[in-house]
Enzyme design. Structure first.
Site, PDB file in Angstrom:
ATOM      1  N   ASP A 106       6.541 -71.417 100.805  1.00 53.10           N
ATOM      2  CA  ASP A 106       7.730 -71.503 101.759  1.00 53.10           C
ATOM      3  C   ASP A 106       7.650 -71.003 103.064  1.00 53.10           C
ATOM      4  O   ASP A 106       6.794 -70.604 103.487  1.00 53.10           O
ATOM      5  CB  ASP A 106       8.457 -70.167 100.907  1.00 53.10           C
ATOM      6  CG  ASP A 106       9.845 -69.729 101.650  1.00 53.10           C
ATOM      7  OD1 ASP A 106      10.484 -70.763 101.608  1.00 53.10           O
ATOM      8  OD2 ASP A 106       9.998 -68.671 102.101  1.00 53.10           O
ATOM      9  N   SER A 107       8.753 -71.237 103.812  1.00 55.74           N
ATOM     10  CA  SER A 107       8.681 -71.126 105.221  1.00 55.74           C
ATOM     11  C   SER A 107       8.436 -69.561 105.792  1.00 55.74           C
ATOM     12  O   SER A 107       7.996 -69.130 106.767  1.00 55.74           O
ATOM     13  CB  SER A 107       9.859 -71.244 105.872  1.00 55.74           C
ATOM     14  OG  SER A 107      11.078 -70.672 105.258  1.00 55.74           O
ATOM     15  N   CYS A 143      10.749 -73.592  99.154  1.00 57.93           N
ATOM     16  CA  CYS A 143      11.576 -73.619 100.379  1.00 57.93           C
ATOM     17  C   CYS A 143      12.706 -74.844 100.181  1.00 57.93           C
ATOM     18  O   CYS A 143      12.127 -75.769  99.886  1.00 57.93           O
ATOM     19  CB  CYS A 143      10.866 -73.772 101.687  1.00 57.93           C
ATOM     20  SG  CYS A 143      11.889 -74.170 102.912  1.00 57.93           S
ATOM     21  N   ASN A 144      13.936 -74.462  99.925  1.00 57.07           N
ATOM     22  CA  ASN A 144      15.054 -75.523 100.137  1.00 57.07           C
ATOM     23  C   ASN A 144      15.032 -76.534 101.066  1.00 57.07           C
ATOM     24  O   ASN A 144      15.250 -77.510 100.935  1.00 57.07           O
ATOM     25  CB  ASN A 144      16.419 -74.708  99.958  1.00 57.07           C
ATOM     26  CG  ASN A 144      16.672 -74.381  98.621  1.00 57.07           C
ATOM     27  OD1 ASN A 144      17.552 -74.753  97.871  1.00 57.07           O
ATOM     28  ND2 ASN A 144      16.054 -73.057  98.282  1.00 57.07           N
ATOM     29  N   GLU A 200      17.373 -60.695 105.205  1.00 54.38           N
ATOM     30  CA  GLU A 200      15.949 -60.124 105.498  1.00 54.38           C
ATOM     31  C   GLU A 200      16.431 -58.644 106.225  1.00 54.38           C
ATOM     32  O   GLU A 200      15.607 -57.845 106.122  1.00 54.38           O
ATOM     33  CB  GLU A 200      15.482 -61.083 106.722  1.00 54.38           C
ATOM     34  CG  GLU A 200      15.067 -62.295 105.987  1.00 54.38           C
ATOM     35  CD  GLU A 200      13.958 -63.031 106.619  1.00 54.38           C
ATOM     36  OE1 GLU A 200      13.375 -62.492 107.502  1.00 54.38           O
ATOM     37  OE2 GLU A 200      13.574 -63.910 105.911  1.00 54.38           O
ATOM     38  N   CYS A 205      19.381 -72.035  98.839  1.00 49.81           N
ATOM     39  CA  CYS A 205      18.249 -71.426  99.872  1.00 49.81           C
ATOM     40  C   CYS A 205      17.577 -70.260  99.118  1.00 49.81           C
ATOM     41  O   CYS A 205      18.512 -69.511  98.245  1.00 49.81           O
ATOM     42  CB  CYS A 205      19.281 -70.736 101.102  1.00 49.81           C
ATOM     43  SG  CYS A 205      17.998 -69.981 102.263  1.00 49.81           S
ATOM     44  N   THR A 206      16.228 -69.967  99.624  1.00 45.19           N
ATOM     45  CA  THR A 206      15.627 -68.947  98.847  1.00 45.19           C
ATOM     46  C   THR A 206      16.287 -67.503  98.963  1.00 45.19           C
ATOM     47  O   THR A 206      16.036 -66.752  98.093  1.00 45.19           O
ATOM     48  CB  THR A 206      14.193 -69.037  99.559  1.00 45.19           C
ATOM     49  OG1 THR A 206      14.397 -68.960 100.823  1.00 45.19           O
ATOM     50  CG2 THR A 206      13.460 -70.061  99.098  1.00 45.19           C
ATOM     51  N   HIS A 207      16.955 -67.183 100.013  1.00 46.30           N
ATOM     52  CA  HIS A 207      17.422 -65.913 100.396  1.00 46.30           C
ATOM     53  C   HIS A 207      18.521 -65.362  99.468  1.00 46.30           C
ATOM     54  O   HIS A 207      19.049 -64.457  99.277  1.00 46.30           O
ATOM     55  CB  HIS A 207      17.761 -65.741 101.572  1.00 46.30           C
ATOM     56  CG  HIS A 207      16.699 -65.847 102.470  1.00 46.30           C
ATOM     57  ND1 HIS A 207      15.522 -66.602 102.562  1.00 46.30           N
ATOM     58  CD2 HIS A 207      16.105 -64.797 103.385  1.00 46.30           C
ATOM     59  CE1 HIS A 207      14.618 -66.441 103.344  1.00 46.30           C
ATOM     60  NE2 HIS A 207      15.034 -65.275 103.980  1.00 46.30           N
TER      61      HIS A 207
HETATM   62  N1  DGL Z   1      13.201 -70.695 102.780  1.00 50.26           N
HETATM   63  C1  DGL Z   1      14.157 -71.240 103.591  1.00 50.26           C
HETATM   64  C2  DGL Z   1      15.069 -72.134 102.646  1.00 50.26           C
HETATM   65  O1  DGL Z   1      15.252 -72.124 101.435  1.00 50.26           O
HETATM   66  C3  DGL Z   1      15.217 -70.195 104.434  1.00 50.26           C
HETATM   67  C4  DGL Z   1      14.660 -69.752 105.446  1.00 50.26           C
HETATM   68  C5  DGL Z   1      14.193 -70.866 106.676  1.00 50.26           C
HETATM   69  O2  DGL Z   1      15.406 -71.375 107.268  1.00 50.26           O
HETATM   70  O3  DGL Z   1      13.123 -71.051 106.745  1.00 50.26           O
HETATM   71  O4  DGL Z   1      15.667 -72.987 103.270  1.00 50.26           O
END
Ligand code: DGL
Length: 284
Positions: free
Chosen positions: A9-10, A72-73, A151, A183-185
């Site tokens: 993931d990012s 990561c999406n 976060e 989105c992961t969050h």
């Molecule tokens: N993990 C990213 C996603 O799911 C969200 C955070 C980012 O922008 O890197 O798209």
């Protein structure tokens, strides 16, 4: 024999996908890479996201992974085909399982998707949904402020409520019956999102659906780990942020241990030109 599942993931958000993998596949060994030095991906260009995704995947390949999960999406939306073309192991992203679950649950075929700007602008969820149900109506909304709010731990703060109301306002007028948390969050915001959209709408957690897809592939390919766990799950990051373990534990739903910061720049130098350049692979 290849053993662990690799997940990247990012940054920290992919831990929501790891949480679901642990629930569904407790015997699997997991190796995670969070690119905390280069987060966010969701504001970056397709070319850069593809390049980062290839580099992240190559980092995990060192650990003899049998399957790669793109948690990561943003990377799943823009780099899945590039990864699938260049790796010789199964690569599973979060978009296809999320889209499939939405199509299965939606009755009126009016589906909302929220995510980063990169995810929504890519049109990846919309394309997958329309591949499955051509007459579906998909309404996408980028919600870039939600990642920092999560976060920060402001999961049910009034600022978060107001932000959600503003982002979801137009979508709510479109009579959607299903909303993809792309989105992961966002799984951490599920209770706050519920307050805005009401109790009737289906909320799709793409990470949860992805864990089911991973299990299906492992079963089909006869790749399930039948020996039980042989290593403690390992979490690599490219930068240690203050409070990383604390924030990560919130995402994972349990204490986050076994974190190691790696010198990713050094890794990339060693890797040299072995990574195919995204420019040569990606089709704009
Ligand atoms: N993990 C990213 C996603 O799911 C969200 C955070 C980012 O922008 O890197 O798209």
């Amino acid at each position: 024999m290849k053993d662990p599942i690799g997940i990247f993931d990012s940054g920290i958000g992919g831990l929501t996908v790891v949480k679901e993998l642990i629930k569904l596949l407790p015997d699997e060994n997991l190796i995670y890479f969070g690119d905390t030095a280069r987060i966010p991906y969701g504001t970056k260009s397709k070319r850069l996201i593809q390049q980062y995704a290839l580099e992240d995947a190559n980092f995990l390949l060192q650990y003899n992974i049998k399957l790669l999960v793109v948690a990561c999406n943003s990377a799943s939306s823009l780099a899945l085909s590039v990864l699938q073309e260049s790796l010789d192991i199964p690569v599973i992203g979060v978009v296809i399982p999320g889209a499939q679950a939405a199509v299965d649950l939606s009755k009126n075929k009016r589906i909302g998707v929220i995510g980063t700007t990169a995810t929504i602008n890519s049109g990846a969820y919309s394309a997958q949904i329309k591949r499955l149900t051509p007459d579906a109506k998909v309404i996408g909304q980028p919600c870039p402020l939600l990642v920092p709010l999560v976060e920060e731990g402001w999961l049910d703060d009034y600022v978060t409520q107001l932000t959600l109301k503003k982002y979801l306002h137009d979508m709510m007028r479109e009579d959607i019956d299903t909303l993809i948390l792309g989105c992961t969050h966002y799984p951490l915001l599920e209770p706050a999102i519920r307050k805005v959209v009401g109790s009737e709408k289906h909320l799709i957690d793409s990470g949860r659906e992805t864990a089911k897809a991973v299990k299906e592939v492992l079963m089909k390919e006869d790749m399930l780990n039948l020996k039980g766990k042989t290593i403690q799950n390992k979490f690599f990051v490219s930068d240690i942020q203050e409070k990383f373990a604390e924030v990560g534990s919130r995402f994972l739903g349990q204490p986050l241990q076994n974190i190691e910061r790696i010198d990713f720049e050094q890794f990339l130098i060693q890797l040299g030109t072995n990574v195919p350049c995204a420019e040569n692979l990606g089709k704009e």
